[in-house]
Structure formats: C-alpha cells, structure tokens
Design an enzyme around this catalytic site. Sequence first.
Site, short mmCIF file in Angstrom:
data_model
loop_
_atom_site.label_atom_id
_atom_site.label_comp_id
_atom_site.label_asym_id
_atom_site.label_seq_id
_atom_site.Cartn_x
_atom_site.Cartn_y
_atom_site.Cartn_z
N GLY A 133 0.80 -1.23 0.00
CA GLY A 133 0.00 0.00 0.00
C GLY A 133 0.83 1.27 0.00
O GLY A 133 0.40 2.29 0.54
N ASP A 184 2.66 -1.37 -13.91
CA ASP A 184 3.29 -2.11 -12.80
C ASP A 184 3.75 -3.50 -13.24
O ASP A 184 4.86 -3.94 -12.93
CB ASP A 184 2.32 -2.24 -11.63
CG ASP A 184 1.76 -0.90 -11.19
OD1 ASP A 184 2.26 0.13 -11.66
OD2 ASP A 184 0.82 -0.88 -10.38
P1 NG1 Z 1 -0.03 2.09 -7.66
O1 NG1 Z 1 0.69 3.23 -7.16
O2 NG1 Z 1 0.79 0.84 -7.74
O3 NG1 Z 1 -1.33 1.85 -6.99
C1 NG1 Z 1 -1.64 2.77 -9.72
C2 NG1 Z 1 -1.97 1.80 -10.84
C3 NG1 Z 1 -1.03 2.02 -12.06
C4 NG1 Z 1 -1.03 3.49 -12.48
C5 NG1 Z 1 -0.74 4.37 -11.24
C6 NG1 Z 1 -0.83 5.85 -11.53
C7 NG1 Z 1 -2.72 -0.14 -9.56
C8 NG1 Z 1 -2.42 -1.49 -9.09
N1 NG1 Z 1 -1.81 0.44 -10.35
O4 NG1 Z 1 -0.36 2.45 -9.23
O5 NG1 Z 1 -1.44 1.20 -13.13
O6 NG1 Z 1 -2.25 3.85 -13.08
O7 NG1 Z 1 -1.67 4.10 -10.19
O8 NG1 Z 1 0.14 6.24 -12.46
O9 NG1 Z 1 -3.79 0.40 -9.29
#
Ligand code: NG1
Length: 394
Positions: A133, A184
């Site tokens: 998280g 990711d």
């Molecule tokens: P994180 O920070 O891992 O939650 C989320 C999305 C990415 C991307 C970024 C914003 C998930 C798992 N991944 O990243 O694909 O959209 O936000 O750049 O929700």
Amino acid sequence: MASNIKKVDNVRVDALNTFAKEFGDEATCCVCAPGRVNLIGEHTDYNEGFVLPMALPLVTVIAGKPNGTNKCVIISTNESITTVSKIEFDVSNRESIKPGEPKWANYMKGCMVNFPVPIPGFNAVVVSSVPMGSGLSSSAALEVATYTFLEALTGTEAKDPRDKALACQKAEHDFANVPCGIMDQFISVMGKEDHALLIDCRDLSVTHVPMDQFHDHVFLITNSNSPHKLSTSAYRERRDACFEAAQKLGKKSLRDVTLDEVETLKQQGAPQIMLKRVTHVINENARTLAATSAFQSGDYTKVGQLMNESHDSLRDNYNVSSPELDALVNAARKVQGVRGSRLTGAGFGGCTITFVLKTAVDEVIKSINESYSGKASFYIATPSGGARKLDCKR
Ligand code: NG1
C-alpha cells in the site's frame, strides 16, 4: 540515513528456510519479482500514454515444490502482514478458483486462472520486502512472482514478456477488482539493472533507458507511511472521467487528444474538473517524453523541473496528492542539490521520489525529519532487474 533495503538474497533465504520449516522439505523452485517506482508519467497508463518506471531491489520471492496432489498449499509470511497466513485449494479445476479471503491470495489465484497450461499441485512460501500500500507495486510483484513461479514449475515460459504482464494485469482486474493500467506488471516483468523502462501504453512497445550515467545523483524514495488509501473508487472515478472526455471528442483515448481540444471540451460544456484531468494527462505524457530525453542528454536540471511540474499537476489538476505527500515534497525541495521531487504511484498517500545529488541526501532526510509530522522512511532506489529464477540452495 536512508535505510538499507533488505538484500534480495536475504529474502530468498528466508523463503527457502520457511519452506523447509513449514513443509519439512527442500524447495525445488525459487523465483522473485520486483516492486517498482515510477520516475514520471502518472495516471497516463490507462490513457494509452507514456510511463517511465524502474524496478526496485525490493522483491517478492516464492519458493516451492510440486507435491504430487491436485492441491496447492501456500503460506505467506509477508513482512507487512503481521500474521503468517495459509491457504489451500484445488488447482486441477481452475474454473472453480474464485476470489475470497485471504485477500493476498487473490492476486495469486488470478494468475493461476490465467496461466496457459495445467498446473500441478504444489507447496509454496511467499516472502516479500515490498511494503504494501505504498505505491511501490506490491500487488504486481506478487502477481508477476506467481506467474514466474508457475513458469518454473511447469517449464512453460511466456514467449512474449508482454503476454505475461497482460495475464498478470488481468488477474488484478478480475481477482482484486482494481482497474489498473499496465505499468506495474510491465516493469516487474521487464525491468533491467541500471535502466528505467519507457513504456508506450498504446502500442505496448518498451525502451530501456540507461540510468547508470549520473553517478553523483540518486533517487531517494520517501515513504510517508500514510497508507495509500487508493480507494479504488477515487482511481476509478478519474479513469472514468478520462474515458468519458475521450469519448466526447470521438477519440479512442486521451493519447489522441491535444490541448486545443480541451477548449473544444469546454465549449461542449464539460465540467471544469474534467478539463483539469485531461490537461494533466496531456501534459504528463509530454513531460514523460521530455524527461526521457533529458536523462539521455544528461540535463538533470530539466529532469528535476519536469518532476516538480508533474507533482504540482497531480496535486492541482488530478487532485491525488495528500497533505503528507505535499509536506514531504516541500521539505525536499527546500534543500540545495535537490533537482526535483514528486509523489509516485497513484497518490492519496504512499511514497515520494526525489532526484538529488548524493552529497545532499542526508540534508534532505534531515529537512523531512524536522518538518514532517508523521514518521517517514527512506530508501535509495537502484534500478534493478525484473522477475527471475533464483538459486534453490539455502
Ligand atoms: P499504484 O501506485 O501501484 O497503486 C496505480 C496503478 C497504475 C497506475 C498508477 C498511476 C494499480 C495497481 N496500479 O499504481 O497502473 O495507473 O496508479 O500512475 O492500481
């Protein structure tokens, strides 16, 4: 001081030792997949835009062995989960695999369902050094580690790394109900030591961008330790606004939209908030390409400036920053030797990334510790390799 990241080898040995202790046997397959930090290109992946992440030495390791049955037995001792958690289910009838509790297993189940060939029963242990998280992609690390583990177990490897990343992204959509983009999983699969990865999220082409040339600079990750409450709803809301804006303009995605067309949207009566979201995405795509060129030409002042602009737009146009993230960024930017500082990942909490002269790192940490009301933790981010097999010897 910036904390030392637990070495990949220590996580590997932990997983192998836990396997031996829990199953009374030696693991025959051991793999890892990394978390990531995004240098620039935020909320652009689901808009078919550009992103520039790099893989971290923070990893999820899976150690295991076939058990000659139809069942898999998986134990997670993820450091961020306080209790050891175990799950057991039938892998012979994959249609029967459904999401449920514990939540961590859903990412793995989704990958098992999407894996292209039958999976034998197995025992496995999962250990991770990726904080959960925090916007460092602990979920993608778990998905990609699972897929890599299944490749090692079955001897069937994805021919195209993109297919592997897409199967893992689908697991996140279908089993964790998070409508994420592809960043990711792509970087966790395709990360390369000393390189960041420029991903074109429309045609899925990738370019490895060398990051080993600026020996006097580092990337400092600061974890606000205010968990990134990426309420999936806030993420979904922004994603939907972008999709709706593209549709209003008769375009497939915001990738095809120009700043002039924001004016058209305005004339069509689109709400102000939608105009702000679209403006962020268009400019962020341009910033990501400009930052890639600036890294390549060694213009680190420009890199920093683009990172600062990215944060300011995420704060003011995309409204995904938080008081904690703004405080960290402001404290870092005060220090001489800081080129730029921004939130990284989805926002709402989690981490910032600061591009800084090595000689100024301690000063940044001091500045943050003096002014930040929470308890921050710090990592120096070294661009690391993607998912891979590891040695099974303890
Ligand atoms: P994180 O920070 O891992 O939650 C989320 C999305 C990415 C991307 C970024 C914003 C998930 C798992 N991944 O990243 O694909 O959209 O936000 O750049 O929700």
